[in-house]
Design a protein around this motif. Structure first.
Motif, mmCIF file in Angstrom:
data_model
loop_
_atom_site.group_PDB
_atom_site.id
_atom_site.type_symbol
_atom_site.label_atom_id
_atom_site.label_comp_id
_atom_site.label_asym_id
_atom_site.label_seq_id
_atom_site.Cartn_x
_atom_site.Cartn_y
_atom_site.Cartn_z
ATOM 1 N N MET A 114 -2.472 50.252 30.130
ATOM 2 C CA MET A 114 -1.030 50.385 30.116
ATOM 3 C C MET A 114 -0.677 51.818 30.484
ATOM 4 S SD MET A 114 1.641 50.038 26.947
ATOM 5 C CE MET A 114 0.941 51.309 25.939
ATOM 6 N N PRO A 115 -0.204 52.066 31.698
ATOM 7 C CA PRO A 115 0.220 53.414 32.057
ATOM 8 C C PRO A 115 1.509 53.807 31.336
ATOM 9 C CG PRO A 115 -0.207 52.100 34.016
ATOM 10 C CD PRO A 115 -0.226 51.172 32.853
ATOM 11 N N TYR A 116 1.522 55.030 30.892
ATOM 12 C CA TYR A 116 2.707 55.630 30.286
ATOM 13 C C TYR A 116 2.931 56.957 30.989
ATOM 14 C CZ TYR A 116 5.519 58.272 26.951
ATOM 15 O OH TYR A 116 6.482 59.046 26.384
ATOM 16 N N VAL A 117 4.076 57.108 31.632
ATOM 17 C CA VAL A 117 4.400 58.332 32.345
ATOM 18 C C VAL A 117 5.613 58.953 31.692
ATOM 19 C CG1 VAL A 117 5.115 59.319 34.559
ATOM 20 C CG2 VAL A 117 3.478 57.422 34.512
ATOM 21 N N ASN A 118 5.496 60.225 31.329
ATOM 22 C CA ASN A 118 6.618 60.966 30.755
ATOM 23 C C ASN A 118 7.047 62.002 31.784
ATOM 24 O OD1 ASN A 118 7.560 63.493 28.911
ATOM 25 N ND2 ASN A 118 8.155 61.539 28.041
ATOM 26 N N LEU A 119 8.200 61.778 32.379
ATOM 27 C CA LEU A 119 8.746 62.647 33.410
ATOM 28 C C LEU A 119 9.794 63.552 32.783
ATOM 29 C CD1 LEU A 119 9.005 63.346 36.437
ATOM 30 C CD2 LEU A 119 10.694 61.510 36.593
ATOM 31 N N LYS A 120 9.586 64.835 32.872
ATOM 32 C CA LYS A 120 10.532 65.795 32.317
ATOM 33 C C LYS A 120 11.235 66.489 33.464
ATOM 34 C CE LYS A 120 7.820 66.529 28.168
ATOM 35 N NZ LYS A 120 8.694 66.068 27.119
ATOM 36 N N ILE A 121 12.571 66.438 33.425
ATOM 37 C CA ILE A 121 13.383 67.075 34.449
ATOM 38 C C ILE A 121 14.487 67.876 33.772
ATOM 39 C CG2 ILE A 121 12.915 65.310 36.198
ATOM 40 C CD1 ILE A 121 15.644 64.081 35.563
ATOM 41 N N THR A 122 15.016 68.856 34.481
ATOM 42 C CA THR A 122 16.141 69.598 33.914
ATOM 43 C C THR A 122 17.405 68.764 34.062
ATOM 44 O OG1 THR A 122 16.453 70.768 36.008
ATOM 45 C CG2 THR A 122 15.167 71.892 34.302
ATOM 46 N N LYS A 123 18.325 68.977 33.112
ATOM 47 C CA LYS A 123 19.602 68.279 33.127
ATOM 48 C C LYS A 123 20.483 68.924 34.190
ATOM 49 C CE LYS A 123 20.636 66.402 28.691
ATOM 50 N NZ LYS A 123 21.292 66.508 27.413
ATOM 51 N N ASP A 124 20.567 68.288 35.316
ATOM 52 C CA ASP A 124 21.324 68.838 36.434
ATOM 53 C C ASP A 124 22.239 67.802 37.056
ATOM 54 O OD1 ASP A 124 18.408 70.625 37.327
ATOM 55 O OD2 ASP A 124 20.248 71.521 36.579
ATOM 56 N N GLY A 125 22.740 66.901 36.274
ATOM 57 C CA GLY A 125 23.622 65.882 36.833
ATOM 58 C C GLY A 125 22.894 64.811 37.611
ATOM 59 N N VAL A 126 21.663 64.504 37.220
ATOM 60 C CA VAL A 126 20.915 63.431 37.867
ATOM 61 C C VAL A 126 21.602 62.112 37.543
ATOM 62 C CG1 VAL A 126 18.673 62.286 38.040
ATOM 63 C CG2 VAL A 126 18.778 64.754 37.669
ATOM 64 N N THR A 127 21.833 61.314 38.549
ATOM 65 C CA THR A 127 22.563 60.066 38.349
ATOM 66 C C THR A 127 21.653 58.952 37.831
ATOM 67 O OG1 THR A 127 22.179 59.212 40.586
ATOM 68 C CG2 THR A 127 24.102 60.664 40.280
ATOM 69 N N LYS A 128 22.282 57.919 37.305
ATOM 70 C CA LYS A 128 21.550 56.736 36.845
ATOM 71 C C LYS A 128 20.790 56.114 38.018
ATOM 72 C CE LYS A 128 22.344 52.220 34.755
ATOM 73 N NZ LYS A 128 23.345 51.286 34.226
ATOM 74 N N GLU A 129 21.407 56.105 39.186
ATOM 75 C CA GLU A 129 20.769 55.545 40.380
ATOM 76 C C GLU A 129 19.531 56.343 40.768
ATOM 77 O OE1 GLU A 129 24.079 56.206 40.113
ATOM 78 O OE2 GLU A 129 24.753 54.129 39.907
ATOM 79 N N GLN A 130 19.596 57.664 40.681
ATOM 80 C CA GLN A 130 18.438 58.502 40.995
ATOM 81 C C GLN A 130 17.307 58.263 40.002
ATOM 82 O OE1 GLN A 130 20.707 62.183 40.990
ATOM 83 N NE2 GLN A 130 20.230 62.501 43.154
ATOM 84 N N LYS A 131 17.660 58.127 38.735
ATOM 85 C CA LYS A 131 16.643 57.849 37.718
ATOM 86 C C LYS A 131 15.985 56.495 37.975
ATOM 87 C CE LYS A 131 19.178 60.415 34.261
ATOM 88 N NZ LYS A 131 19.925 60.303 33.007
ATOM 89 N N ALA A 132 16.778 55.498 38.330
ATOM 90 C CA ALA A 132 16.237 54.167 38.635
ATOM 91 C C ALA A 132 15.286 54.246 39.826
ATOM 92 C CB ALA A 132 17.372 53.186 38.911
ATOM 93 N N GLU A 133 15.640 55.045 40.821
ATOM 94 C CA GLU A 133 14.773 55.206 41.987
ATOM 95 C C GLU A 133 13.452 55.881 41.612
ATOM 96 O OE1 GLU A 133 14.865 57.118 46.480
ATOM 97 O OE2 GLU A 133 16.742 56.812 45.396
ATOM 98 N N LEU A 134 13.514 56.863 40.724
ATOM 99 C CA LEU A 134 12.291 57.516 40.241
ATOM 100 C C LEU A 134 11.397 56.509 39.514
ATOM 101 C CD1 LEU A 134 13.733 60.886 38.919
ATOM 102 C CD2 LEU A 134 12.140 60.599 40.823
#
Length: 68
Positions: free
Chosen positions: A1-21
């Motif tokens: 079971m892969p578990y990936v924890n992606l940490k990004i700075t809060k810079d107005g990333v949209t829900k759509e961008q997160k879904a794409e990631l």
């Protein structure tokens, strides 16, 4: 079971961008490691730039000085 924890700075990333990631990371794990998408977990942590350090300073300070 892969578990990936992606940490990004809060810079107005949209829900759509997160879904794409999430889609992209999942697709990569399927293609490279032959993992099942239904067993893959992706967590995105958004960190305030005041809580992220880079190059010996807070990211907020680094970015402010980088504009000079």
């Amino acid at each position: 079971m892969p578990y990936v924890n992606l940490k990004i700075t809060k810079d107005g990333v949209t829900k759509e961008q997160k879904a794409e990631l999430v889609r992209g990371i999942t697709d990569l794990l399927v293609r490279v490691l032959n993992k099942k998408p239904e067993h893959t977990h992706i967590v995105i942590d958004e960190i305030d730039v005041e809580n992220w350090g880079y190059c010996g300073v807070l990211t907020s300070e680094y970015r402010a000085n980088d504009k000079d």
